[in-house]
Structure formats: C-alpha cells, structure tokens
Design an enzyme around this catalytic site. Sequence first.
Site: not given
Length: 475
Positions: A68, A162, A356, A383, A387
Amino acid sequence: MTEKIKNQLKQRKSGIKKLINKEYSNKKSLAIEKNTYMLYPVSMYVISKKSSLNGSILVPGSKSQTIRAVFMALLADGNSTINNPLPSSDGLSAFNAAVSLGAKIQKTDNKWHISGLNGILKAPASVIDTGNSGTTTSFVTGLCTLIDGFAVITGDEQICSRPVRPAINAFSELGANCFITRPDSDCPPIVVGGKLHGGICHLPGMNSQHVSAILVPGALIPAEQNISIEVENPKETSYIQMTIEWMKKFGVEAQASSDFKHYKVSGGQKYKAAEVTVSSDWSGVAFPLVAAVCTQSNVTITGLNFSDPQADKQIIDILIKMGACIEKDTQNGTVKVCGGKPLLNDITIDMNDIPDALPALCIAACYSSGKTTFTTLAHIRQKESDRVSVMTEELTKCGAKIECSPDSMTIFGGNPIHGAEIDSRKDHRIAMAMAVCGMFCQGQMKISDAECADVSFPGFYELFKTHGADFQIFQ
C-alpha cells in the site's frame, strides 16, 4: 463503448498472446527495467525436527502495508520515504510494478525513497509481472485504469488461477476497459486501460483487495465525480480499513459504512508525499508465536504495533483462550511466550477477518488437546492455494483428525502428530506452518518448495535457526 475503442480493444486482443509468450513464458528471460529487483529462488526443501525457540525475535515489516505504501507514494506529488519496507518477493513485485508505471525509486538502508507521479502514470513498456502477489495484482489493476493506453498484467501459476472476474466487472461498470485474455477463464492474464470515472459498482466481497483496488485510484477521478461500491457479503474488512488508513497518511479520504457493505470515495483529491513507517507483520508474527506456544520455548517477540488495523493480531487472544501462556505489553510493543504448556480448551474461531492466520492456527489446533472449529472459510479457499483443503490433506498425513465442510473445519486435538513429506503447493503460509509443526511432532517434517516463504517472510528459516529451531535446508 465507442467503435474506436472497440477497434482498439480488438487490435490489442490479437496481439496479447504473442506479447505474453514473448515476455512471460520464460520468466528468467523477462527484461527487467533498471533499478528494479527480482527474486529467483532456487527450488529447495526443508526438514524440520523437534526443537524450540529462545531469545528476542523481531518479525519483518508488513507485506500488506509495504504494498500500500509503495503504490500511494507512486500516486503522490513529491518525494516519499518508506521506512522498514518488506523486501520480500511480494514487496519487490510491488516495487517493480511501480517502476514499470513510471516511478523512480532509490533504495537505501531499510528505506525506499519514491518520487511520485502526481497521479499521472505511464503505460508500461512491457508486461507487468506481479509474481505471486495477489495484493499487487489487484492494486496494479486499479492503478492501470488511470493510464492512457493499456497494460498487460500477469503473474505466476497461482496468480493465473485466482479469479479476478468480479473486479474486472466492477471496473467495467466504472468506465475502465478491462478484459481477461483467456475466454474460458476468470483469472489473469488481464488487459487493463482507462479511464476510470464516477458511478456505482458492485462486488461479491470474497476478496477485500478488489474493494481497495477501486478506492485507491477512485480518489483521482475528476472532482465533480464520486465512486460508490456496493458489497454483497464483505470479507477481510480489516484489510479495507488498512487501505483507508494508509490513504489518510497520504492525504486522501474514503468512507466505509459500519457494516462494510457500502464505500464511497470522492474524486478531485490529491495524494501528498509522506514519510511513513511499515510496522511488523502480524500475519508473520503468527508463526514464531505458534512455534513458541507449542514447544518448550521462552521467547519475546518485539516491534509490534497493537494499534495496527490488521486483524491478525487477534491470534494472541485466540491462543490465550486456548490456554497458552502469553503476556502482552501493548505500550512497548512486545509479546512474551512461555511455551510447552498444554492447550486444553475447546474453541470456535471465526476466520472472516483473519484468513491468513488459518495455517498457523491449524498447527496450534493439532497441538491442543481440545476441539478447534474454524468457521467462515469460503474466501480462504481462494488464496495462493485452497488453504482449507491443503491443510486438511497435509495434516491428515501427519495423524491429525479433521472434519471439513465448504465453510468450516474442525480439528480434534489430542492425536499424536508425526512427520511426513509435505507438498507446500508453493504457498508461503503452508510451508511456514508445516515447518512449525515439525518442531513438536515425532520424526521429521520434509517440506517441498520451501523457498516460497520468501513471499512474505524473507529469511524465515534462517531466523528460526538462529533462535534454536532444527531446520535443515537443502537445494
């Protein structure tokens, strides 16, 4: 869409395949612009054995904040300084993408100095390769809706599997010219061009990065225009809060409703140069934290920012609820862990805002004697890997008892965990989590493609070894 634009897009589409084949099919031959960085880690595996951690551990800076900071400094008018940036492969993907869009960046000791372009980005001369970075892919897509011309954005095998269709549709609602190069796919490579304008767009909410990717460039549309984003089922909202806070650091405002289903950003704003500091990555903190809890360790983790909007800091309180011996010092930004204590408590954990953290928390759940149920998991299946499925498969190899549904996962603790050969799927959080698991299991854990940890935690294995972990690295 005018006939002129349609013809331009048609011409672009006809040359996309050749361009991608030339620039991307062999990543090592890709021409890298001067002053950029690219990681080409050799394939390696790691063997993890029973061991513990001791001493004071400083976790690297936040990947999410670094990315960012880079892109907002790129948009700013003037020279910005980023202190403590994370030079992981994801951080460097953002670095390189910013250079491709015209930024001038100087790297000094633990600082990046970025000369911003005041919102006037150049069309890149070649394909933008975002590597393994989903965040970079999303943000760059948004930035390229500001350029005159078009950009081709792609990444590695995981990125190209993705889905980005929801973001492409939302940008199209706002006037950008975007399309996916493969007619049978919802995933990159993608082609993006401007110009973004005001209006209302819609997102399903499974990926918070898509919201952020619209908010950041949205501040630079004409002054009389606004962008409203309607989100059906918001996930990972703490990351959107992080984006809004970083926009404020660079002088720009955006608003979110209390339920995070409605967002607004007004045009005519201006990003201002700033000196900013990236704090330690709470997503990375999860791994030494869980490793210390599950082994006979005595560890202090330093450099933490408890006011950081990143929700992964919740992992400390979650582990305490499970029975871990942890002391928080919010004033000094430290956590002390006295490890090896049995975890006995049953717990249900809503993963909506902390996707995460799932791999690391799965390891704690296997160490625990209690039952751990994870809920709100659908977005975590999208992701770098699925996962939920991967952790279920790999931990089951190791003796864990796990039950899954599409949106939940229950780990029944108290089962002996043993080593196995682990397929990391080149997912950094899977690799690090299973290396931590090896520190308390019987036998040894062998993790393939272990170099992927560099995506978010460069030097992970070396740092752990310095503090006592029995990791052996093989190339």
